[in-house]
Scaffold this motif. Structure first.
Motif, PDB file in Angstrom:
ATOM      1  N   MET A   1       0.834  -1.190   0.000  1.00 13.69           N
ATOM      2  CA  MET A   1       0.000   0.000   0.000  1.00 13.69           C
ATOM      3  C   MET A   1       0.873   1.245   0.000  1.00 13.69           C
ATOM      4  SD  MET A   1      -2.074   1.152   3.158  1.00 13.69           S
ATOM      5  CE  MET A   1      -3.195   2.297   3.326  1.00 13.69           C
ATOM      6  N   SER A   2       0.556   2.183  -0.803  1.00 17.87           N
ATOM      7  CA  SER A   2       1.322   3.422  -0.828  1.00 17.87           C
ATOM      8  C   SER A   2       0.890   4.307   0.323  1.00 17.87           C
ATOM      9  CB  SER A   2       1.099   4.143  -2.157  1.00 17.87           C
ATOM     10  OG  SER A   2      -0.200   4.662  -2.208  1.00 17.87           O
ATOM     11  N   ALA A   3       1.764   5.231   0.668  1.00 16.72           N
ATOM     12  CA  ALA A   3       1.470   6.120   1.789  1.00 16.72           C
ATOM     13  C   ALA A   3       0.230   6.954   1.533  1.00 16.72           C
ATOM     14  CB  ALA A   3       2.671   7.022   2.070  1.00 16.72           C
ATOM     15  N   GLY A   4      -0.101   7.179   0.285  1.00 11.89           N
ATOM     16  CA  GLY A   4      -1.217   8.048  -0.027  1.00 11.89           C
ATOM     17  C   GLY A   4      -2.552   7.350  -0.184  1.00 11.89           C
ATOM     18  N   SER A   5      -2.635   6.051   0.019  1.00  6.19           N
ATOM     19  CA  SER A   5      -3.893   5.360  -0.250  1.00  6.19           C
ATOM     20  C   SER A   5      -4.970   5.653   0.785  1.00  6.19           C
ATOM     21  CB  SER A   5      -3.675   3.864  -0.423  1.00  6.19           C
ATOM     22  OG  SER A   5      -3.053   3.320   0.692  1.00  6.19           O
ATOM     23  N   GLY A   6      -4.603   6.132   1.969  1.00  6.99           N
ATOM     24  CA  GLY A   6      -5.572   6.698   2.874  1.00  6.99           C
ATOM     25  C   GLY A   6      -6.265   5.831   3.898  1.00  6.99           C
ATOM     26  N   ARG A   7      -6.451   4.527   3.647  1.00 11.20           N
ATOM     27  CA  ARG A   7      -7.162   3.688   4.608  1.00 11.20           C
ATOM     28  C   ARG A   7      -6.651   2.255   4.540  1.00 11.20           C
ATOM     29  NH1 ARG A   7     -11.907   6.246   6.443  1.00 11.20           N
ATOM     30  NH2 ARG A   7     -13.150   4.397   6.757  1.00 11.20           N
ATOM     31  N   ILE A   8      -6.607   1.623   5.708  1.00  8.52           N
ATOM     32  CA  ILE A   8      -6.308   0.191   5.755  1.00  8.52           C
ATOM     33  C   ILE A   8      -7.361  -0.470   6.641  1.00  8.52           C
ATOM     34  CG2 ILE A   8      -3.842   0.355   5.270  1.00  8.52           C
ATOM     35  CD1 ILE A   8      -3.281   0.154   8.215  1.00  8.52           C
ATOM     36  N   ARG A   9      -7.495  -1.771   6.474  1.00  6.93           N
ATOM     37  CA  ARG A   9      -8.580  -2.508   7.122  1.00  6.93           C
ATOM     38  C   ARG A   9      -8.043  -3.395   8.238  1.00  6.93           C
ATOM     39  NH1 ARG A   9     -11.192  -7.677   5.905  1.00  6.93           N
ATOM     40  NH2 ARG A   9      -9.455  -8.134   4.536  1.00  6.93           N
ATOM     41  N   ILE A  10      -8.769  -3.444   9.352  1.00  5.03           N
ATOM     42  CA  ILE A  10      -8.499  -4.422  10.403  1.00  5.03           C
ATOM     43  C   ILE A  10      -9.119  -5.727   9.929  1.00  5.03           C
ATOM     44  CG2 ILE A  10      -8.934  -5.048  12.817  1.00  5.03           C
ATOM     45  CD1 ILE A  10      -6.942  -2.728  12.374  1.00  5.03           C
ATOM     46  N   ILE A  11      -8.362  -6.821  10.000  1.00  2.00           N
ATOM     47  CA  ILE A  11      -8.809  -8.043   9.323  1.00  2.00           C
ATOM     48  C   ILE A  11      -9.461  -9.084  10.217  1.00  2.00           C
ATOM     49  CG2 ILE A  11      -7.286  -7.856   7.352  1.00  2.00           C
ATOM     50  CD1 ILE A  11      -5.321  -9.653   8.795  1.00  2.00           C
ATOM     51  N   GLY A  12      -9.373  -8.924  11.540  1.00  3.14           N
ATOM     52  CA  GLY A  12      -9.992  -9.934  12.395  1.00  3.14           C
ATOM     53  C   GLY A  12     -10.398  -9.392  13.743  1.00  3.14           C
ATOM     54  N   GLY A  13     -11.146 -10.207  14.489  1.00  2.00           N
ATOM     55  CA  GLY A  13     -11.524  -9.862  15.846  1.00  2.00           C
ATOM     56  C   GLY A  13     -12.725  -8.940  15.924  1.00  2.00           C
ATOM     57  N   SER A  14     -12.874  -8.291  17.076  1.00  2.00           N
ATOM     58  CA  SER A  14     -14.050  -7.455  17.353  1.00  2.00           C
ATOM     59  C   SER A  14     -14.132  -6.223  16.454  1.00  2.00           C
ATOM     60  CB  SER A  14     -14.042  -7.026  18.820  1.00  2.00           C
ATOM     61  OG  SER A  14     -12.904  -6.226  19.090  1.00  2.00           O
ATOM     62  N   LEU A  15     -13.014  -5.777  15.917  1.00  2.00           N
ATOM     63  CA  LEU A  15     -12.994  -4.593  15.045  1.00  2.00           C
ATOM     64  C   LEU A  15     -12.881  -4.969  13.564  1.00  2.00           C
ATOM     65  CD1 LEU A  15     -10.581  -2.418  17.196  1.00  2.00           C
ATOM     66  CD2 LEU A  15     -13.055  -2.131  16.964  1.00  2.00           C
ATOM     67  N   ARG A  16     -13.123  -6.234  13.251  1.00  2.00           N
ATOM     68  CA  ARG A  16     -12.983  -6.725  11.876  1.00  2.00           C
ATOM     69  C   ARG A  16     -13.698  -5.803  10.883  1.00  2.00           C
ATOM     70  NH1 ARG A  16     -13.748 -12.733   9.528  1.00  2.00           N
ATOM     71  NH2 ARG A  16     -13.647 -12.111   7.364  1.00  2.00           N
ATOM     72  N   ASN A  17     -13.004  -5.523   9.805  1.00  2.00           N
ATOM     73  CA  ASN A  17     -13.456  -4.664   8.707  1.00  2.00           C
ATOM     74  C   ASN A  17     -13.520  -3.180   9.053  1.00  2.00           C
ATOM     75  OD1 ASN A  17     -13.624  -6.694   6.749  1.00  2.00           O
ATOM     76  ND2 ASN A  17     -15.644  -7.301   7.493  1.00  2.00           N
ATOM     77  N   SER A  18     -13.123  -2.796  10.271  1.00  2.00           N
ATOM     78  CA  SER A  18     -12.996  -1.371  10.579  1.00  2.00           C
ATOM     79  C   SER A  18     -11.850  -0.808   9.740  1.00  2.00           C
ATOM     80  CB  SER A  18     -12.683  -1.165  12.059  1.00  2.00           C
ATOM     81  OG  SER A  18     -13.732  -1.610  12.866  1.00  2.00           O
TER      82      SER A  18
END
Length: 189
Positions: A1-18
């Motif tokens: 992911m480049s520094a400018g892409s702006g968002r990344i996803r949490i992939i597991g657990g209680s915050l999954r897909n945040s």
């Protein structure tokens, strides 16, 4: 992911897909999703209730992923004020109360009063070549519990000089990155 892409996803657990908002900063290199997925599969049996240190936290994705999967608390250390503020903002937005951010250099932080952690994420900016110095401070300064887990991310083909008591548990490669999980031996064999 480049520094400018702006968002990344949490992939597991209680915050999954945040989603985590990521500032556009030079050299910011979030840990890839597939690497995080592999790492947290390795850590699944031991993560619950663990106190963690996310050193050179950057986006905080590793520490937030740990919290999402049941870690008791995470201390984030990030020297860049903009990255640290974005991390604080993400913690507030996601209603995470058991994460604390220190805006300071990792080496300076490790000169303070130590408390032992059971899981440490060591992923410094690759260009600064800080692995060995920070690992030595972690080991000698009382920052690790007797059987701590230490995650180390480095450039592919680079195996940093680490303390003898850190035993390689598992490792992998993704693109230009080597990722490895170490277990601190209770005593040298």
């Amino acid at each position: 992911m480049s520094a400018g892409s702006g968002r990344i996803r949490i992939i597991g657990g209680s915050l999954r897909n945040s989603r985590l908002n990521v500032p556009e900063l030079p050299g910011l290199r979030p840990t890839a999703e597939r690497v995080r997925e592999t790492l947290f599969n390795w850590l699944a049996p031991v993560i619950a209730g663990e106190n963690c240190l996310d050193l050179c936290a950057g986006t905080g994705a590793l520490g937030i992923e740990a919290l999402s999967r049941g870690a008791a608390k995470v201390q984030f250390v990030e020297r860049d004020a903009r990255a640290a503020q974005a991390l604080r903002d993400n913690l507030v937005r996601l209603k995470i109360a058991n994460g604390q951010v220190s805006t300071t250099d990792a080496g300076v932080y490790l000169q303070g009063a130590a408390q032992p952690y059971g899981l440490v994420f060591l992923d410094p900016p690759f260009a600064l070549n800080l692995w060995s110095a920070l690992a030595r401070r972690l080991e000698e300064g009382g920052w690790l519990s007797s059987a701590a887990w230490i995650y180390v991310e480095s450039p592919r083909g680079t195996v940093p000089a680490l303390p003898e008591s850190w035993l390689l548990h598992r490792e992998g490669h993704a693109g230009e990155v080597r990722y490895a999980l170490y277990r601190r031996a209770n005593e040298l064999r």
